[in-house]
Scaffold this active site. Sequence first.
Site, PDB file in Angstrom:
ATOM      1  N   SER A  22     -29.238  61.761  16.105  1.00 54.35           N
ATOM      2  CA  SER A  22     -28.731  60.631  16.906  1.00 54.35           C
ATOM      3  C   SER A  22     -28.684  60.961  18.396  1.00 54.35           C
ATOM      4  O   SER A  22     -28.259  60.142  19.208  1.00 54.35           O
ATOM      5  CB  SER A  22     -27.330  60.232  16.426  1.00 54.35           C
ATOM      6  N   ASN A 109     -16.631  63.719  12.106  1.00 55.02           N
ATOM      7  CA  ASN A 109     -16.253  62.352  11.719  1.00 55.02           C
ATOM      8  C   ASN A 109     -15.105  61.809  12.576  1.00 55.02           C
ATOM      9  O   ASN A 109     -15.137  60.660  13.011  1.00 55.02           O
ATOM     10  CB  ASN A 109     -15.860  62.313  10.234  1.00 55.02           C
ATOM     11  N   THR A 154     -19.807  13.503  28.857  1.00 56.75           N
ATOM     12  CA  THR A 154     -19.610  13.737  27.425  1.00 56.75           C
ATOM     13  C   THR A 154     -20.893  13.230  26.778  1.00 56.75           C
ATOM     14  O   THR A 154     -21.498  12.268  27.288  1.00 56.75           O
ATOM     15  CB  THR A 154     -18.388  12.970  26.847  1.00 56.75           C
ATOM     16  N   HIS A 155     -21.307  13.873  25.725  1.00 55.38           N
ATOM     17  CA  HIS A 155     -22.584  13.539  25.058  1.00 55.38           C
ATOM     18  C   HIS A 155     -23.755  13.560  26.042  1.00 55.38           C
ATOM     19  O   HIS A 155     -24.721  12.812  25.879  1.00 55.38           O
ATOM     20  CB  HIS A 155     -22.533  12.169  24.371  1.00 55.38           C
ATOM     21  N   SER A 276     -44.184  31.216  40.064  1.00 57.27           N
ATOM     22  CA  SER A 276     -45.166  31.221  38.984  1.00 57.27           C
ATOM     23  C   SER A 276     -46.456  31.838  39.500  1.00 57.27           C
ATOM     24  O   SER A 276     -46.813  31.690  40.672  1.00 57.27           O
ATOM     25  CB  SER A 276     -45.413  29.780  38.532  1.00 57.27           C
ATOM     26  N   LYS A 282     -43.890  26.276  42.000  1.00 52.47           N
ATOM     27  CA  LYS A 282     -42.773  26.545  41.101  1.00 52.47           C
ATOM     28  C   LYS A 282     -41.687  27.434  41.705  1.00 52.47           C
ATOM     29  O   LYS A 282     -41.957  28.369  42.449  1.00 52.47           O
ATOM     30  CB  LYS A 282     -43.268  27.218  39.813  1.00 52.47           C
ATOM     31  N   ASN A 284     -38.394  29.021  39.713  1.00 49.91           N
ATOM     32  CA  ASN A 284     -37.772  29.000  38.388  1.00 49.91           C
ATOM     33  C   ASN A 284     -36.381  29.645  38.366  1.00 49.91           C
ATOM     34  O   ASN A 284     -36.165  30.671  38.999  1.00 49.91           O
ATOM     35  CB  ASN A 284     -38.672  29.745  37.386  1.00 49.91           C
ATOM     36  N   GLU A 289     -31.835  31.650  32.955  1.00 53.44           N
ATOM     37  CA  GLU A 289     -32.502  31.653  31.641  1.00 53.44           C
ATOM     38  C   GLU A 289     -32.267  32.976  30.922  1.00 53.44           C
ATOM     39  O   GLU A 289     -32.045  33.024  29.717  1.00 53.44           O
ATOM     40  CB  GLU A 289     -34.004  31.415  31.816  1.00 53.44           C
ATOM     41  N   TYR A 316     -16.204  58.023   5.791  1.00 52.37           N
ATOM     42  CA  TYR A 316     -17.362  58.042   6.694  1.00 52.37           C
ATOM     43  C   TYR A 316     -18.665  57.990   5.909  1.00 52.37           C
ATOM     44  O   TYR A 316     -18.820  58.654   4.889  1.00 52.37           O
ATOM     45  CB  TYR A 316     -17.346  59.315   7.575  1.00 52.37           C
ATOM     46  N   LYS A 324     -23.629  52.805  17.237  1.00 54.12           N
ATOM     47  CA  LYS A 324     -23.817  53.013  18.684  1.00 54.12           C
ATOM     48  C   LYS A 324     -24.978  52.195  19.242  1.00 54.12           C
ATOM     49  O   LYS A 324     -24.958  51.779  20.394  1.00 54.12           O
ATOM     50  CB  LYS A 324     -24.010  54.505  18.967  1.00 54.12           C
TER      51      LYS A 324
HETATM   52  N1  ARG Z   1     -23.712  61.502  14.533  1.00 53.75           N
HETATM   53  C1  ARG Z   1     -22.665  60.973  13.740  1.00 53.75           C
HETATM   54  C2  ARG Z   1     -22.323  59.545  14.166  1.00 53.75           C
HETATM   55  O1  ARG Z   1     -22.797  59.151  15.154  1.00 53.75           O
HETATM   56  C3  ARG Z   1     -21.445  61.813  13.838  1.00 53.75           C
HETATM   57  C4  ARG Z   1     -21.407  62.896  12.820  1.00 53.75           C
HETATM   58  C5  ARG Z   1     -20.883  62.427  11.548  1.00 53.75           C
HETATM   59  N2  ARG Z   1     -20.795  63.408  10.522  1.00 53.75           N
HETATM   60  C6  ARG Z   1     -21.775  63.779   9.690  1.00 53.75           C
HETATM   61  N3  ARG Z   1     -21.486  64.622   8.802  1.00 53.75           N
HETATM   62  N4  ARG Z   1     -22.961  63.288   9.750  1.00 53.75           N
HETATM   63  O2  ARG Z   1     -21.602  58.815  13.509  1.00 53.75           O
END
Ligand code: ARG
Length: 427
Positions: A22, A109, A154-155, A276, A282, A284, A289, A316, A324
Amino acid sequence: MKLWGGRFKMVPDKLAEKFTASVSFDGRLAKYDCLGSIAHVKMLGRQKIISKTEASKIIKALNNILVKIGSGRFKTDTSCEDIHTVIEKEVIKLAGEAGKKMHTARSRNDQIALDEKLYLKETIDNIIIKIKKSIKSFKGFAGKNKGLLIPGFTHMQHAQTVKFEKYAGAYIEMLERDISRFKDVYKRANYMPLGACALAGTSFPIDRAMVSAELGFTMPTKNTLDSVSDRDHIIEFISACALLSMHLSRFAEEMILWSTKEFAYIEISDAYTTGSSIMPQKKNPDIFELIRGRTGRVYGGLMGMLTLMKGLPLTYNSDMQEDKIHLFSVADSIQDSLDIFEAVVKNIKLKPENIKRSMYKDFSEAVEVANYLTKKGLNFKDAHTITGKLVLYCMEKDKDLKELSIENFKKYSKLFKEDIFNVFKAK
Ligand code: ARG
């Protein structure tokens, strides 16, 4: 370096390693990871779980890393699995053997739960500041156009005339509600999860209240199982972002409409519009948007998080690593939108002549005409019908209500007197 491996006979498969890592997206939690570890290690030292010397060596290393992060000189080692590994590896490098004690009485965790809460608290503070800036922008916009009458819809039909500041005030109230929602999310997120460890707490004599106070939380969380598996605060945060996003999007939609040739109520400064590549004429309203379009990312994040959590048994589960992706995508998107929103609102000019022209023969004083009759003693039902007939007459004669003569009015009701024209004074 890995934070585990003793019980494994084989090294991880490269593809598996890449898939489970991660670090590519949790690297941005480095600062919070260090802050959490400093509080944790201080507590370990004070509780004599590790020695004072060891604690200060680790803290020195962590502060060192924090300085590097602050100045943008910290390089995230992407060969590591996650940000916890990155920081621990660096601490061991800087503090030697003592560094290997940093992770005592802790699991990744509860560590990740803490990091995310620290990030969330800071992000909420930033978002509230940005919303306040947008409110200020709106107040300036309203101030510049004080007293200007515009059609209220309204509407999508002209309904009743309102003052521009009242219209702007509606968006200010939405944004104020958003602030109160974010404050609420903050309150419930403000419980400190560290000490829950993997799920069951620890047999070390830790002092969770101390860590909680060090990091500015209200108090430690209670149930350790819930502490490591709770992501309600992230879902609540994204929900608050979704509502905020919806508010920004509604205004954006309105400005897009108002900038069309058909409405022509506003002019957005050239600095906040684009052209554009093919049509030279144009101009825009891209910013609006895109503010409207980014709502998709935010709603997507909400669906993503709700779906992520819906089937997870306690406690967990690695699915939660994905939280994330949604959290950062939403937080970044909403903050970018708020920054540009604040700026673009300052750069909208109303076109009073066009607004006034559009209100000609729109019959938006009809309610006031009916109210006039009611105040003179007629029931509202009949007053409504009479006024409706007057409107029909005007349409047939291609006239505005205020262009009728007193005789015209009197033909529909004896209750009409000269003072009926006061009703139209405002317009
Ligand atoms: N990288 C994990 C997370 O983002 C944290 C670690 C969690 N523990 C594990 N044994 N994988 O949630």
